[in-house]
Design an enzyme around this catalytic site. Structure first.
Site, PDB file in Angstrom:
ATOM      1  N   SER A   1      -4.852  29.416  27.323  1.00  0.00           N
ATOM      2  CA  SER A   1      -6.604  28.331  27.359  1.00  0.00           C
ATOM      3  C   SER A   1      -6.063  28.008  28.247  1.00  0.00           C
ATOM      4  O   SER A   1      -4.040  27.271  28.165  1.00  0.00           O
ATOM      5  CB  SER A   1      -6.565  27.491  26.395  1.00  0.00           C
ATOM      6  OG  SER A   1      -7.720  28.847  25.269  1.00  0.00           O
TER       7      SER A   1
HETATM    8  N1  SAH Z   1      -4.495  29.886  21.626  1.00  0.00           N
HETATM    9  C1  SAH Z   1      -4.115  30.816  22.292  1.00  0.00           C
HETATM   10  C2  SAH Z   1      -4.983  31.918  23.096  1.00  0.00           C
HETATM   11  C3  SAH Z   1      -5.684  32.703  22.731  1.00  0.00           C
HETATM   12  S1  SAH Z   1      -6.607  34.521  23.133  1.00  0.00           S
HETATM   13  C4  SAH Z   1      -2.689  30.405  23.122  1.00  0.00           C
HETATM   14  O1  SAH Z   1      -2.308  29.438  23.506  1.00  0.00           O
HETATM   15  O2  SAH Z   1      -1.531  31.281  24.101  1.00  0.00           O
HETATM   16  C5  SAH Z   1      -7.483  34.255  21.985  1.00  0.00           C
HETATM   17  C6  SAH Z   1      -6.707  35.460  21.043  1.00  0.00           C
HETATM   18  O3  SAH Z   1      -6.853  35.821  19.792  1.00  0.00           O
HETATM   19  C7  SAH Z   1      -6.272  36.565  21.890  1.00  0.00           C
HETATM   20  O4  SAH Z   1      -4.604  36.740  21.583  1.00  0.00           O
HETATM   21  C8  SAH Z   1      -6.652  37.772  20.777  1.00  0.00           C
HETATM   22  O5  SAH Z   1      -6.444  38.809  20.831  1.00  0.00           O
HETATM   23  C9  SAH Z   1      -6.894  36.873  19.452  1.00  0.00           C
HETATM   24  N2  SAH Z   1      -8.358  37.339  18.363  1.00  0.00           N
HETATM   25  C10 SAH Z   1      -9.118  37.568  19.185  1.00  0.00           C
HETATM   26  N3  SAH Z   1     -10.012  37.995  17.294  1.00  0.00           N
HETATM   27  C11 SAH Z   1      -8.961  38.048  16.716  1.00  0.00           C
HETATM   28  C12 SAH Z   1      -9.232  38.090  15.828  1.00  0.00           C
HETATM   29  N4  SAH Z   1     -10.059  38.497  14.918  1.00  0.00           N
HETATM   30  N5  SAH Z   1      -7.801  37.662  14.362  1.00  0.00           N
HETATM   31  C13 SAH Z   1      -7.402  37.282  15.336  1.00  0.00           C
HETATM   32  N6  SAH Z   1      -7.164  36.787  16.427  1.00  0.00           N
HETATM   33  C14 SAH Z   1      -8.085  37.312  16.704  1.00  0.00           C
END
Ligand code: SAH
Length: 211
Positions: free
Chosen positions: A56
């Site tokens: 993000s």
């Molecule tokens: N907070 C993270 C940003 C993550 S982007 C950072 O600081 O880098 C969102 C993430 O959510 C992705 O890695 C994606 O694979 C994950 N995601 C999407 N759906 C999900 C689910 N149902 N359970 C767990 N992770 C999920």
């Protein structure tokens, strides 16, 4: 560059909570992004971290963190470990962090960096996070860092009474960042910002083919 990011993107936009700002000062964001985008680690936009996922924008991470009102004693559930950067920020500000990621390679990379940086209060699991992580529930705080189409019921169930959940809810192209408070008398929610996250996939989320 970190200091400039904190001044221009975080403090100037109204994130004033001291503990939050200090956590962003301590965590080396460049450690969590792939080498090819490392020079952009402190830029004002999300960055690709592989597997079609993103880390993000710093401001959004700071805003979500401030909305969680962490005092240091909380047990936190994070859905969407991604790069692990937000996980590290949470680990700086809360007692324990349980983080769920559905893509194993991302979870593994995040775990390696968090271990290298010495965080001992973080547990990461590869699973569908819309189902929460029942074993350690209830949680004082829940942070979802992928865009949900609705509030996943298991997450509401696993939120402690008096607890707070921060979650982007909306369609695939844009969402409302919502702060949900679970009270004895029911659920209170307010929208704090518009945002754009990658989709939350799975039961209680988007189907793989919908995205
Ligand atoms: N907070 C993270 C940003 C993550 S982007 C950072 O600081 O880098 C969102 C993430 O959510 C992705 O890695 C994606 O694979 C994950 N995601 C999407 N759906 C999900 C689910 N149902 N359970 C767990 N992770 C999920």
């Amino acid at each position: 560059m970190r200091e400039a990011m904190i001044r221009k993107q975080i403090i100037a936009r109204g994130i004033k909570e001291k503990r939050v700002v200090e956590a962003f000062r301590r965590v080396e964001r460049e450690r969590f992004v792939p080498p090819e985008v490392r020079e952009q680690a402190y830029e004002d936009f999300p960055l690709a971290i592989g597997e079609e996922q993103t880390i993000s924008q710093p401001y959004i991470a700071a805003l979500m963190t401030q909305c969680l009102e962490l005092r240091g004693e909380e047990k936190v559930l994070e859905i969407g470990t991604g790069s692990g950067y937000q996980t590290a920020i949470l680990a700086e500000l809360a007692r324990e962090v349980y983080s769920v990621e559905r893509i194993a390679s991302l979870a593994q990379r995040a775990k390696t960096v968090l271990d290298e940086l010495g965080y001992t209060n973080v547990k990461i699991r590869v699973a569908n996070g819309t189902l929460g992580w029942e074993e350690y529930s209830p949680y004082d705080r829940i942070l979802v860092t992928a865009g949900a189409k609705e509030l996943p019921k298991p997450l509401l169930d696993q939120l402690a009474e008096g607890g707070v959940m921060v979650i982007p809810v909306g369609d695939l192209l844009s969402q409302r960042l919502e702060v949900i408070r679970k009270k004895k008398t029911g659920i209170e929610s307010r929208t704090v910002e518009r945002c754009i996250f990658v989709p939350l996939i799975g039961a209680y989320g988007w189907k793989e083919r919908e995205k």
